[in-house]
Design a protein around this motif. Structure first.
Motif, PDB file in Angstrom:
ATOM      1  N   ILE A  36       0.853  -1.189   0.000  1.00 58.34           N
ATOM      2  CA  ILE A  36       0.000   0.000   0.000  1.00 58.34           C
ATOM      3  C   ILE A  36       0.886   1.235   0.000  1.00 58.34           C
ATOM      4  O   ILE A  36       1.842   1.328   0.772  1.00 58.34           O
ATOM      5  CB  ILE A  36      -0.909   0.016   1.255  1.00 58.34           C
ATOM      6  CG1 ILE A  36      -1.889  -1.149   1.239  1.00 58.34           C
ATOM      7  CG2 ILE A  36      -1.618   1.350   1.418  1.00 58.34           C
ATOM      8  CD1 ILE A  36      -2.945  -1.091   0.157  1.00 58.34           C
ATOM      9  N   ASP A  37       0.552   2.176  -0.857  1.00 54.66           N
ATOM     10  CA  ASP A  37       1.297   3.429  -0.904  1.00 54.66           C
ATOM     11  C   ASP A  37       0.303   4.581  -0.828  1.00 54.66           C
ATOM     12  O   ASP A  37      -0.266   4.984  -1.829  1.00 54.66           O
ATOM     13  CB  ASP A  37       2.136   3.511  -2.176  1.00 54.66           C
ATOM     14  CG  ASP A  37       3.065   4.718  -2.173  1.00 54.66           C
ATOM     15  OD1 ASP A  37       3.436   5.182  -1.074  1.00 54.66           O
ATOM     16  OD2 ASP A  37       3.424   5.191  -3.262  1.00 54.66           O
ATOM     17  N   LYS A  84       0.551  -4.375   3.295  1.00 49.83           N
ATOM     18  CA  LYS A  84       1.800  -3.989   3.931  1.00 49.83           C
ATOM     19  C   LYS A  84       2.013  -2.499   3.700  1.00 49.83           C
ATOM     20  O   LYS A  84       1.953  -2.031   2.575  1.00 49.83           O
ATOM     21  CB  LYS A  84       2.963  -4.785   3.363  1.00 49.83           C
ATOM     22  CG  LYS A  84       2.734  -6.272   3.536  1.00 49.83           C
ATOM     23  CD  LYS A  84       3.890  -7.152   3.790  1.00 49.83           C
ATOM     24  CE  LYS A  84       5.133  -6.704   4.367  1.00 49.83           C
ATOM     25  NZ  LYS A  84       5.417  -7.197   5.706  1.00 49.83           N
ATOM     26  N   VAL A  85       2.256  -1.775   4.799  1.00 49.07           N
ATOM     27  CA  VAL A  85       2.462  -0.334   4.727  1.00 49.07           C
ATOM     28  C   VAL A  85       3.855  -0.026   5.272  1.00 49.07           C
ATOM     29  O   VAL A  85       4.122  -0.212   6.459  1.00 49.07           O
ATOM     30  CB  VAL A  85       1.394   0.425   5.549  1.00 49.07           C
ATOM     31  CG1 VAL A  85       1.612   1.936   5.434  1.00 49.07           C
ATOM     32  CG2 VAL A  85      -0.009   0.040   5.105  1.00 49.07           C
ATOM     33  N   ALA A  89       8.101   5.118   4.042  1.00 49.51           N
ATOM     34  CA  ALA A  89       7.572   5.707   2.804  1.00 49.51           C
ATOM     35  C   ALA A  89       6.193   6.341   3.013  1.00 49.51           C
ATOM     36  O   ALA A  89       5.748   7.146   2.202  1.00 49.51           O
ATOM     37  CB  ALA A  89       7.497   4.650   1.713  1.00 49.51           C
ATOM     38  N   ASN A  90       5.517   5.966   4.098  1.00 47.53           N
ATOM     39  CA  ASN A  90       4.154   6.448   4.358  1.00 47.53           C
ATOM     40  C   ASN A  90       4.034   6.988   5.781  1.00 47.53           C
ATOM     41  O   ASN A  90       3.189   6.550   6.560  1.00 47.53           O
ATOM     42  CB  ASN A  90       3.155   5.299   4.155  1.00 47.53           C
ATOM     43  CG  ASN A  90       3.084   4.841   2.719  1.00 47.53           C
ATOM     44  OD1 ASN A  90       2.456   5.473   1.889  1.00 47.53           O
ATOM     45  ND2 ASN A  90       3.756   3.744   2.423  1.00 47.53           N
ATOM     46  N   GLN A  91       4.895   7.956   6.114  1.00 51.42           N
ATOM     47  CA  GLN A  91       4.926   8.491   7.472  1.00 51.42           C
ATOM     48  C   GLN A  91       3.607   9.141   7.878  1.00 51.42           C
ATOM     49  O   GLN A  91       3.152   8.981   9.011  1.00 51.42           O
ATOM     50  CB  GLN A  91       6.080   9.493   7.622  1.00 51.42           C
ATOM     51  CG  GLN A  91       7.422   8.825   7.516  1.00 51.42           C
ATOM     52  CD  GLN A  91       8.582   9.798   7.609  1.00 51.42           C
ATOM     53  OE1 GLN A  91       8.394  10.983   7.876  1.00 51.42           O
ATOM     54  NE2 GLN A  91       9.786   9.295   7.392  1.00 51.42           N
ATOM     55  N   GLN A  92       2.982   9.824   6.948  1.00 54.59           N
ATOM     56  CA  GLN A  92       1.702  10.486   7.241  1.00 54.59           C
ATOM     57  C   GLN A  92       0.622   9.463   7.573  1.00 54.59           C
ATOM     58  O   GLN A  92      -0.141   9.618   8.519  1.00 54.59           O
ATOM     59  CB  GLN A  92       1.268  11.318   6.026  1.00 54.59           C
ATOM     60  CG  GLN A  92       0.215  12.333   6.329  1.00 54.59           C
ATOM     61  CD  GLN A  92       0.824  13.726   6.321  1.00 54.59           C
ATOM     62  OE1 GLN A  92       1.900  13.934   5.815  1.00 54.59           O
ATOM     63  NE2 GLN A  92       0.108  14.668   6.893  1.00 54.59           N
ATOM     64  N   LEU A  93       0.571   8.403   6.792  1.00 49.07           N
ATOM     65  CA  LEU A  93      -0.415   7.342   7.007  1.00 49.07           C
ATOM     66  C   LEU A  93      -0.172   6.642   8.345  1.00 49.07           C
ATOM     67  O   LEU A  93      -1.112   6.375   9.097  1.00 49.07           O
ATOM     68  CB  LEU A  93      -0.363   6.344   5.849  1.00 49.07           C
ATOM     69  CG  LEU A  93      -1.397   5.235   5.817  1.00 49.07           C
ATOM     70  CD1 LEU A  93      -2.813   5.804   5.824  1.00 49.07           C
ATOM     71  CD2 LEU A  93      -1.180   4.360   4.600  1.00 49.07           C
ATOM     72  N   ALA A  94       1.090   6.365   8.648  1.00 43.19           N
ATOM     73  CA  ALA A  94       1.430   5.738   9.928  1.00 43.19           C
ATOM     74  C   ALA A  94       1.009   6.641  11.088  1.00 43.19           C
ATOM     75  O   ALA A  94       0.439   6.169  12.079  1.00 43.19           O
ATOM     76  CB  ALA A  94       2.927   5.439   9.985  1.00 43.19           C
TER      77      ALA A  94
END
Length: 134
Positions: A36-37, A84-85, A89-94
């Motif tokens: 997932i991106d 998988k996140v 690469a996905n700091q905002q989502l985390a």
């Protein structure tokens, strides 16, 4: 040997699904983790599937690497869709999901976060959590 037994179990489940005419369920849930991106990809996946197990991980994380084969087995053998996140690469989502440590697993049931597991988990624990919401 344990891998051989798991492979036999997986094949037997597939045969039983086909005999029961339940191929639609098998087709709906990918048998491998889906990368997932970004928030939109996660939102779409959660909306499309009843059960989604999101693995927030980092490549440099030892426990995440140890968890990877377990997550792959869960994807192949349960009705949950596994995503998988990559938190780097996905700091905002985390941050949106309050991920402060990796690995963090979030189970979405019917579009909503239902369970959160932080740290290394064994396969039995993950199966139990998924079955609770299936």
């Amino acid at each position: 040997m344990a891998e051989d037994i798991e492979e036999i179990r997986r094949r037997k489940r597939e045969e039983l699904r086909k005999e029961a005419g339940d191929e639609s369920t098998a087709a709906q849930s990918p048998s491998e983790p889906v990368p997932i991106d970004g928030d939109s990809e996660l939102s779409e996946t959660v909306a499309e599937h009843d059960l989604v197990l999101a693995d927030f991980y980092a490549d440099w994380c030892g426990p995440c690497q140890m968890l990877e084969p377990i997550v792959e087995t869960i994807a192949a053998e349960t009705e949950a869709t596994v995503v998988k996140v990559d938190v780097d690469a996905n700091q905002q989502l985390a941050a949106e999901y309050g991920v402060r440590g990796v690995p963090t697993l979030v189970l979405f049931a019917d579009g909503e976060p239902a369970e959160r597991l932080v740290g290394m988990q064994d396969e039995a624990q993950l199966r139990s959590v998924i079955e609770t919401h299936a």
